[in-house]
Design a protein around this motif. Structure first.
Motif, PDB file in Angstrom:
ATOM      1  N   MET A  74      33.451  35.123  39.987  1.00 55.79           N
ATOM      2  CA  MET A  74      34.720  35.837  39.989  1.00 55.79           C
ATOM      3  C   MET A  74      34.575  37.189  40.677  1.00 55.79           C
ATOM      4  O   MET A  74      33.555  37.854  40.546  1.00 55.79           O
ATOM      5  CB  MET A  74      35.205  36.019  38.554  1.00 55.79           C
ATOM      6  CG  MET A  74      35.325  34.703  37.804  1.00 55.79           C
ATOM      7  SD  MET A  74      35.599  34.937  36.043  1.00 55.79           S
ATOM      8  CE  MET A  74      35.489  33.231  35.470  1.00 55.79           C
ATOM      9  N   ASN A  75      35.621  37.571  41.397  1.00 49.71           N
ATOM     10  CA  ASN A  75      35.577  38.808  42.164  1.00 49.71           C
ATOM     11  C   ASN A  75      36.973  39.408  42.191  1.00 49.71           C
ATOM     12  O   ASN A  75      37.918  38.752  42.615  1.00 49.71           O
ATOM     13  CB  ASN A  75      35.081  38.511  43.590  1.00 49.71           C
ATOM     14  CG  ASN A  75      34.866  39.773  44.403  1.00 49.71           C
ATOM     15  OD1 ASN A  75      35.294  40.860  44.013  1.00 49.71           O
ATOM     16  ND2 ASN A  75      34.203  39.638  45.535  1.00 49.71           N
ATOM     17  N   LEU A  76      37.091  40.650  41.728  1.00 54.15           N
ATOM     18  CA  LEU A  76      38.400  41.301  41.740  1.00 54.15           C
ATOM     19  C   LEU A  76      38.879  41.623  43.147  1.00 54.15           C
ATOM     20  O   LEU A  76      40.058  41.872  43.356  1.00 54.15           O
ATOM     21  CB  LEU A  76      38.345  42.602  40.917  1.00 54.15           C
ATOM     22  CG  LEU A  76      38.264  42.442  39.404  1.00 54.15           C
ATOM     23  CD1 LEU A  76      38.226  43.811  38.742  1.00 54.15           C
ATOM     24  CD2 LEU A  76      39.429  41.633  38.871  1.00 54.15           C
ATOM     25  N   GLY A  77      37.963  41.611  44.121  1.00 47.34           N
ATOM     26  CA  GLY A  77      38.369  41.907  45.497  1.00 47.34           C
ATOM     27  C   GLY A  77      38.903  43.318  45.630  1.00 47.34           C
ATOM     28  O   GLY A  77      38.422  44.254  44.974  1.00 47.34           O
ATOM     29  N   PRO A  78      39.954  43.524  46.458  1.00 44.87           N
ATOM     30  CA  PRO A  78      40.483  44.866  46.672  1.00 44.87           C
ATOM     31  C   PRO A  78      40.988  45.552  45.408  1.00 44.87           C
ATOM     32  O   PRO A  78      41.054  46.783  45.356  1.00 44.87           O
ATOM     33  CB  PRO A  78      41.633  44.635  47.662  1.00 44.87           C
ATOM     34  CG  PRO A  78      41.303  43.351  48.350  1.00 44.87           C
ATOM     35  CD  PRO A  78      40.618  42.521  47.315  1.00 44.87           C
ATOM     36  N   ILE A  79      41.344  44.777  44.370  1.00 45.26           N
ATOM     37  CA  ILE A  79      41.842  45.378  43.137  1.00 45.26           C
ATOM     38  C   ILE A  79      40.828  46.366  42.572  1.00 45.26           C
ATOM     39  O   ILE A  79      41.199  47.399  42.000  1.00 45.26           O
ATOM     40  CB  ILE A  79      42.171  44.288  42.099  1.00 45.26           C
ATOM     41  CG1 ILE A  79      43.307  43.395  42.602  1.00 45.26           C
ATOM     42  CG2 ILE A  79      42.541  44.893  40.747  1.00 45.26           C
ATOM     43  CD1 ILE A  79      43.590  42.188  41.715  1.00 45.26           C
ATOM     44  N   ALA A  80      39.549  46.064  42.735  1.00 44.83           N
ATOM     45  CA  ALA A  80      38.506  46.947  42.219  1.00 44.83           C
ATOM     46  C   ALA A  80      38.487  48.300  42.915  1.00 44.83           C
ATOM     47  O   ALA A  80      37.869  49.253  42.413  1.00 44.83           O
ATOM     48  CB  ALA A  80      37.143  46.266  42.361  1.00 44.83           C
ATOM     49  N   GLU A  81      39.149  48.402  44.065  1.00 47.47           N
ATOM     50  CA  GLU A  81      39.143  49.656  44.836  1.00 47.47           C
ATOM     51  C   GLU A  81      40.420  50.466  44.640  1.00 47.47           C
ATOM     52  O   GLU A  81      40.633  51.456  45.322  1.00 47.47           O
ATOM     53  CB  GLU A  81      38.965  49.343  46.328  1.00 47.47           C
ATOM     54  CG  GLU A  81      37.799  48.421  46.656  1.00 47.47           C
ATOM     55  CD  GLU A  81      36.474  49.001  46.202  1.00 47.47           C
ATOM     56  OE1 GLU A  81      36.307  50.244  46.315  1.00 47.47           O
ATOM     57  OE2 GLU A  81      35.616  48.227  45.726  1.00 47.47           O
ATOM     58  N   TRP A  82      41.273  50.074  43.708  1.00 51.91           N
ATOM     59  CA  TRP A  82      42.548  50.757  43.543  1.00 51.91           C
ATOM     60  C   TRP A  82      42.469  51.981  42.626  1.00 51.91           C
ATOM     61  O   TRP A  82      43.474  52.622  42.364  1.00 51.91           O
ATOM     62  CB  TRP A  82      43.608  49.799  42.993  1.00 51.91           C
ATOM     63  CG  TRP A  82      43.974  48.693  43.933  1.00 51.91           C
ATOM     64  CD1 TRP A  82      43.516  48.489  45.197  1.00 51.91           C
ATOM     65  CD2 TRP A  82      44.864  47.605  43.654  1.00 51.91           C
ATOM     66  NE1 TRP A  82      44.051  47.353  45.730  1.00 51.91           N
ATOM     67  CE2 TRP A  82      44.900  46.791  44.809  1.00 51.91           C
ATOM     68  CE3 TRP A  82      45.638  47.244  42.565  1.00 51.91           C
ATOM     69  CZ2 TRP A  82      45.666  45.644  44.894  1.00 51.91           C
ATOM     70  CZ3 TRP A  82      46.411  46.095  42.634  1.00 51.91           C
ATOM     71  CH2 TRP A  82      46.426  45.311  43.796  1.00 51.91           C
ATOM     72  N   GLY A  83      41.290  52.271  42.098  1.00 47.45           N
ATOM     73  CA  GLY A  83      41.135  53.445  41.249  1.00 47.45           C
ATOM     74  C   GLY A  83      41.602  53.237  39.822  1.00 47.45           C
ATOM     75  O   GLY A  83      41.810  54.214  39.086  1.00 47.45           O
ATOM     76  N   LEU A  84      41.757  52.004  39.371  1.00 43.31           N
ATOM     77  CA  LEU A  84      42.184  51.715  38.006  1.00 43.31           C
ATOM     78  C   LEU A  84      40.964  51.645  37.091  1.00 43.31           C
ATOM     79  O   LEU A  84      39.875  51.266  37.511  1.00 43.31           O
ATOM     80  CB  LEU A  84      42.952  50.390  37.962  1.00 43.31           C
ATOM     81  CG  LEU A  84      44.122  50.245  38.941  1.00 43.31           C
ATOM     82  CD1 LEU A  84      44.698  48.835  38.863  1.00 43.31           C
ATOM     83  CD2 LEU A  84      45.200  51.276  38.656  1.00 43.31           C
ATOM     84  N   ASP A  85      41.144  52.020  35.821  1.00 39.76           N
ATOM     85  CA  ASP A  85      40.043  51.955  34.868  1.00 39.76           C
ATOM     86  C   ASP A  85      39.667  50.495  34.608  1.00 39.76           C
ATOM     87  O   ASP A  85      40.527  49.668  34.283  1.00 39.76           O
ATOM     88  CB  ASP A  85      40.440  52.616  33.541  1.00 39.76           C
ATOM     89  CG  ASP A  85      40.422  54.136  33.629  1.00 39.76           C
ATOM     90  OD1 ASP A  85      39.978  54.660  34.668  1.00 39.76           O
ATOM     91  OD2 ASP A  85      40.860  54.787  32.659  1.00 39.76           O
TER      92      ASP A  85
END
Length: 347
Positions: free
Chosen positions: A261-272
């Motif tokens: 599993m990979n969050l992809g770009p979501i991981a780069e959105w600055g969310l906790d």
């Protein structure tokens, strides 16, 4: 705003069951939605991985196939005319001067919205492949392929000799589901203990002890090699830890070793983040960034249950929170669906 840019109330990232139900909940509050999903069709994992797998914990449905559930949810969302942007993923989510959000996808689609709901399940996913030489030679689509990581049509495996590898719910669920179709099913696991639901384990062992059943338990073994010609599988070699090798005559191998599993770009959105999930306030499902919400398996909070029905509840909570955010001067006079009705269905 440019002529090519779409304007809406909410962008939903993910068109799985929870994302689809969010369209309905938003629509009942008069909010419009656009959905973006990296897959080619609606339904997320339900449709991509196990459309013919029965689900038993959807209220009102003692049993419903995953693919049928997606059809029902899409039908429920249809009166609110959502926009679907498939085979593209959200690359960036940026605030605008108007206090809104600009969402840009990998296909160049630009959507201006008042809020974003992330309903991306586990994010981008793919199978954990077993380390076997020549594995890719037997992969493919349709009943002729030798290695399958999902079951799209049970009928494809009728009268086939199958090797199902793994000790979790997926391996045993499909063993039970295919036991009335397959000519032979070898269940291969490295030990005699299984991680699946106890009832599934009991039923699998019952079938393995029944001389009339096609199910044979092959433990403690692990996958060792593949054999065949011209991309057509004819056998699967398995081995014990001591090196004892056994060949299983087989038409297909179904290895169920989980998903990467990979969050992809979501991981780069600055969310906790918390262990690969998005931390949210359980009362509103809002993330650490105001105006961005998360629901379904990707959302994390104390006491979280990763169930579809939990995601449905979170969709309702997020929708009501978004309405208050987008309409701060207009109190919501809430009416139940039995009173209000749904467009196209009457009151």
């Amino acid at each position: 705003m440019s002529d090519s840019r779409i304007e809406t109330d909410v962008v939903i990232v993910g068109a799985g069951p929870v994302g689809l139900f969010a369209v309905f909940e938003l629509g009942m509050l008069g909010l419009r939605a656009q959905l973006v999903d990296s897959l080619a069709g609606l339904g997320g994992q339900c449709q991509a991985l196990y459309p013919e797998k029965p689900i038993y914990d959807i209220p009102g449905y003692p049993k419903i196939l995953a693919g049928e559930l997606i059809e029902r949810l899409a039908e429920q969302a249809a009166p609110f005319q959502p926009g679907y942007h498939l085979e593209q993923r959200v690359e960036t989510v940026q605030p605008t001067e108007a206090g809104r959000w600009r969402v840009v996808s990998s296909a160049g689609t630009e959507i201006d919205c008042g809020a974003v709901i992330v309903a991306a399940g586990v994010g981008a996913f793919g199978p954990n492949r077993p380390p076997l030489d020549g594995l890719y030679d037997y992969e493919g689509q349709g009943p002729g392929a030798g290695v399958h990581y999902l079951v799209s049509r049970r009928e494809d495996f009728r009268d086939k000799r199958l090797v199902i590898a793994g000790g979790g719910d997926s391996a045993l669920d499909w063993t039970l589901s295919l036991s009335d179709l397959a000519a032979k099913i070898y269940v291969v696991h490295r030990r005699d203990k299984f991680r699946a639901a106890p009832e599934s384990v009991r039923e699998m062992r019952r079938l393995a002890d029944d001389p009339a059943s096609p199910v044979e338990l092959v433990v403690p073994y692990q996958l060792h090699g593949l054999s065949g010609e011209a991309g057509r599988l004819s056998g699967v070699d398995v081995a014990t830890l001591e090196g004892e090798v056994r060949r299983l005559e087989a038409d297909a191998l179904l290895p169920f070793f989980g998903l990467s599993m990979n969050l992809g770009p979501i991981a780069e959105w600055g969310l906790d983040l918390e262990r690969g999930s998005l931390k949210v306030d359980p009362a509103a499902c809002e993330t650490s960034t105001p105006g961005i919400y998360a629901i379904g398996d990707i959302a994390s909070y104390p006491g979280k249950l990763k169930l579809i029905l939990s995601g449905f509840s979170e969709a309702a909570l997020a929708a009501h929170a978004i309405y208050a955010r987008l309409n701060p001067d207009t109190p919501l006079h809430w009416e139940h669906s039995t009173t209000k009705g749904v467009p196209g269905f009457g009151a």
